[in-house]
Design an enzyme around this catalytic site. Sequence first.
Site, PDB file in Angstrom:
ATOM      1  N   GLU A 229     -12.025   7.873 -14.955  1.00 57.54           N
ATOM      2  CA  GLU A 229     -12.720   7.005 -14.517  1.00 57.54           C
ATOM      3  C   GLU A 229     -13.825   6.621 -15.527  1.00 57.54           C
ATOM      4  OE1 GLU A 229     -14.341   6.567 -11.479  1.00 57.54           O
ATOM      5  OE2 GLU A 229     -13.971   8.515 -10.521  1.00 57.54           O
ATOM      6  N   CYS A 263     -21.984   2.852 -15.931  1.00 53.57           N
ATOM      7  CA  CYS A 263     -20.663   2.410 -15.481  1.00 53.57           C
ATOM      8  C   CYS A 263     -20.729   1.364 -14.570  1.00 53.57           C
ATOM      9  CB  CYS A 263     -19.886   3.549 -15.678  1.00 53.57           C
ATOM     10  SG  CYS A 263     -20.412   4.883 -14.186  1.00 53.57           S
TER      11      CYS A 263
HETATM   12  P1  NAP Z   1     -16.154   7.633 -24.653  1.00 50.28           P
HETATM   13  O1  NAP Z   1     -15.642   7.450 -26.488  1.00 50.28           O
HETATM   14  O2  NAP Z   1     -14.118   7.255 -24.003  1.00 50.28           O
HETATM   15  O3  NAP Z   1     -15.912   9.197 -24.446  1.00 50.28           O
HETATM   16  C1  NAP Z   1     -15.803   9.875 -23.243  1.00 50.28           C
HETATM   17  C2  NAP Z   1     -15.744  11.308 -23.848  1.00 50.28           C
HETATM   18  O4  NAP Z   1     -13.677  11.148 -24.171  1.00 50.28           O
HETATM   19  C3  NAP Z   1     -15.502  12.105 -24.563  1.00 50.28           C
HETATM   20  O5  NAP Z   1     -16.108  13.465 -24.810  1.00 50.28           O
HETATM   21  C4  NAP Z   1     -14.829  11.506 -25.877  1.00 50.28           C
HETATM   22  O6  NAP Z   1     -15.386  12.915 -27.062  1.00 50.28           O
HETATM   23  C5  NAP Z   1     -13.769  12.024 -25.457  1.00 50.28           C
HETATM   24  N1  NAP Z   1     -12.290  11.414 -26.359  1.00 50.28           N
HETATM   25  C6  NAP Z   1     -12.778  10.522 -26.850  1.00 50.28           C
HETATM   26  N2  NAP Z   1     -11.595  10.014 -27.290  1.00 50.28           N
HETATM   27  C7  NAP Z   1     -10.846  11.355 -27.057  1.00 50.28           C
HETATM   28  C8  NAP Z   1      -9.319  11.580 -27.102  1.00 50.28           C
HETATM   29  N3  NAP Z   1      -8.778  10.388 -28.036  1.00 50.28           N
HETATM   30  N4  NAP Z   1      -8.898  12.731 -26.821  1.00 50.28           N
HETATM   31  C9  NAP Z   1      -9.762  12.973 -25.976  1.00 50.28           C
HETATM   32  N5  NAP Z   1     -11.554  12.985 -26.310  1.00 50.28           N
HETATM   33  C10 NAP Z   1     -11.637  12.077 -26.491  1.00 50.28           C
HETATM   34  O7  NAP Z   1     -17.196   7.360 -23.942  1.00 50.28           O
HETATM   35  P2  NAP Z   1     -18.113   6.870 -24.582  1.00 50.28           P
HETATM   36  O8  NAP Z   1     -18.075   5.594 -24.701  1.00 50.28           O
HETATM   37  O9  NAP Z   1     -19.166   7.961 -24.715  1.00 50.28           O
HETATM   38  O10 NAP Z   1     -18.597   6.710 -23.163  1.00 50.28           O
HETATM   39  C11 NAP Z   1     -18.932   5.533 -22.226  1.00 50.28           C
HETATM   40  C12 NAP Z   1     -17.653   5.295 -21.363  1.00 50.28           C
HETATM   41  O11 NAP Z   1     -18.083   5.728 -20.070  1.00 50.28           O
HETATM   42  C13 NAP Z   1     -18.356   4.045 -20.415  1.00 50.28           C
HETATM   43  O12 NAP Z   1     -17.250   2.281 -20.920  1.00 50.28           O
HETATM   44  C14 NAP Z   1     -18.869   3.759 -19.120  1.00 50.28           C
HETATM   45  O13 NAP Z   1     -18.180   2.718 -18.249  1.00 50.28           O
HETATM   46  C15 NAP Z   1     -17.866   5.080 -18.853  1.00 50.28           C
HETATM   47  N6  NAP Z   1     -18.250   5.897 -17.369  1.00 50.28           N
HETATM   48  C16 NAP Z   1     -17.535   5.935 -16.511  1.00 50.28           C
HETATM   49  C17 NAP Z   1     -17.749   6.208 -15.522  1.00 50.28           C
HETATM   50  C18 NAP Z   1     -17.705   6.114 -13.956  1.00 50.28           C
HETATM   51  O14 NAP Z   1     -17.856   6.822 -13.853  1.00 50.28           O
HETATM   52  N7  NAP Z   1     -16.831   5.391 -14.032  1.00 50.28           N
HETATM   53  C19 NAP Z   1     -19.124   6.840 -15.611  1.00 50.28           C
HETATM   54  C20 NAP Z   1     -19.882   7.380 -16.997  1.00 50.28           C
HETATM   55  C21 NAP Z   1     -19.427   6.483 -17.870  1.00 50.28           C
HETATM   56  P3  NAP Z   1     -16.289  12.229 -28.277  1.00 50.28           P
HETATM   57  O15 NAP Z   1     -17.786  12.014 -27.616  1.00 50.28           O
HETATM   58  O16 NAP Z   1     -16.294  13.366 -28.911  1.00 50.28           O
HETATM   59  O17 NAP Z   1     -15.861  11.738 -29.079  1.00 50.28           O
END
Ligand code: NAP
Length: 457
Positions: A229, A263
């Site tokens: 997602e 999102c």
């Molecule tokens: P993110 O950086 O991808 O973080 C999301 C999760 O992934 C966090 O727990 C993060 O941990 C973890 N993570 C990051 N890199 C990783 C890796 N290499 N291996 C394992 N885990 C990893 O996302 P964000 O920027 O915080 O969140 C915003 C994004 O989420 C936006 O793009 C938004 O649109 C999307 N989103 C989508 C939905 C949907 O349902 N489609 C819902 C909500 C948000 P850390 O915090 O420790 O880095």
Amino acid sequence: MAYQTINPTTNQLVKTWPNHTDAQVEDALASAHRLYKSEWSKGSIQPRLAVLRKLADLIDARNEELARIITLEMGKLIGESRGELQVVAQIARFYADNAERFLAPVSVQTDQGDAWIEHQPIGVLVAVEPWNFPFYQLMRVLAPNMAAGNPIVAKHASIVPHCASVFEALVTEAGAPKGAWTNLFVTADQIGTLIADPRVQGAAMTGSEGAGSVIAAQAGKYLKKSTLEMGGNDVFVVLEDSDLDKAVEVGTFSRLHVAGQECIGAKRFVVREEVADAFLSKLTAAFKAVKIGDPLDETTTLGPLSSAGARDGLIKQVKAAVSSGATLHYGAGVVDLPGHFFEPAILTNVTRDNPAYFEEFFGPVAQVYVVKTDDEIVELANDSNYGLSGVVFSKNIERAKSLASRIETGAVWINTFSSTAPELPFGGVKRSGYGRELSELGIKEFVNQKLVLVAKA
Ligand code: NAP
């Protein structure tokens, strides 16, 4: 990255949470796997549904206390936190009430014999979740999978460890056995090791494209099922026959909800030329009218962004958009407060050669595009790497429906904002990911849809 609670309103470090060691991770996985092999996962669904009911009651009873935890940790308005928690309880109740029916055997018509599909748990799942809806995102994975019998080891975002640990404690208090939901403060490498482990059978990931592609690659390498997602740059289409005031009100809400960190928030406003000037001036007035400040203050209408990194990234994106030719029509001025605040902004004249055209702005920044025809709307909407959701505003429902059918996203909403409810499937296409959460579709993602056939006598 360290797991830390930093209040986004004050920029004060509240607490640093220690990481789990490899031995603790192994213990969590072993407990989850033992649970999967036990009567809890393989036996009657009723004890699992009872936990979900109790969990919903606990969350409802503690709405105010939990809402404050959310707001203090990631900065959304206190009213938004209360609303999130109401939906979280609804999701738990929805699966408690409907999962047995969703997972019942389904008979298959065939001349080969008597055949049916059973729905069985597949094993331990890894969940990786973002901070923007810090309870809701966890419940979207927990509720269907607890009903189905899949234990979960979960990594929450490193900026919401308090929410992560409170959620785990609530699941335990609701009566879940050890291993049903284990929160882990772990690194990306430890997540990779977990996904590779043969006891893990799937990975559910919500977050950014970068992290999603890492998780999907790890899952793919070890042939594990995954759901992704990801983000979006959803269109909010305003046709010339719309109720313009309503479109502005709903569009403003959709773009500024959770300080623009949603999102499915409206990101690209695509407006018919006939009403473009009027729409832009009303949207600008609405953005100017926001009251920026402490998200615990009930009169505040725009709180801080979740972290310093989020705010700094957004400032950079807006600067890059403008230096590539976009017009900063309004906003993005400095907010003289200690936290991670960002004045809402509107960009116009974003051309296709501007990187901003394809990017997701995860904060209160609207892009406004002006179009002459409905075909142009469809072309612009679909000229995106993402495909999460979209909105069409029009008084002509048939015309709006026809546009909705042509927009390449996981969902389109007509005359309202993209939203969520337990019974509605949630997910996208293209780089917004694959698979669905919530609804009957969500519970079917991580179950073995097993065919059983009794041959004709
Ligand atoms: P993110 O950086 O991808 O973080 C999301 C999760 O992934 C966090 O727990 C993060 O941990 C973890 N993570 C990051 N890199 C990783 C890796 N290499 N291996 C394992 N885990 C990893 O996302 P964000 O920027 O915080 O969140 C915003 C994004 O989420 C936006 O793009 C938004 O649109 C999307 N989103 C989508 C939905 C949907 O349902 N489609 C819902 C909500 C948000 P850390 O915090 O420790 O880095």
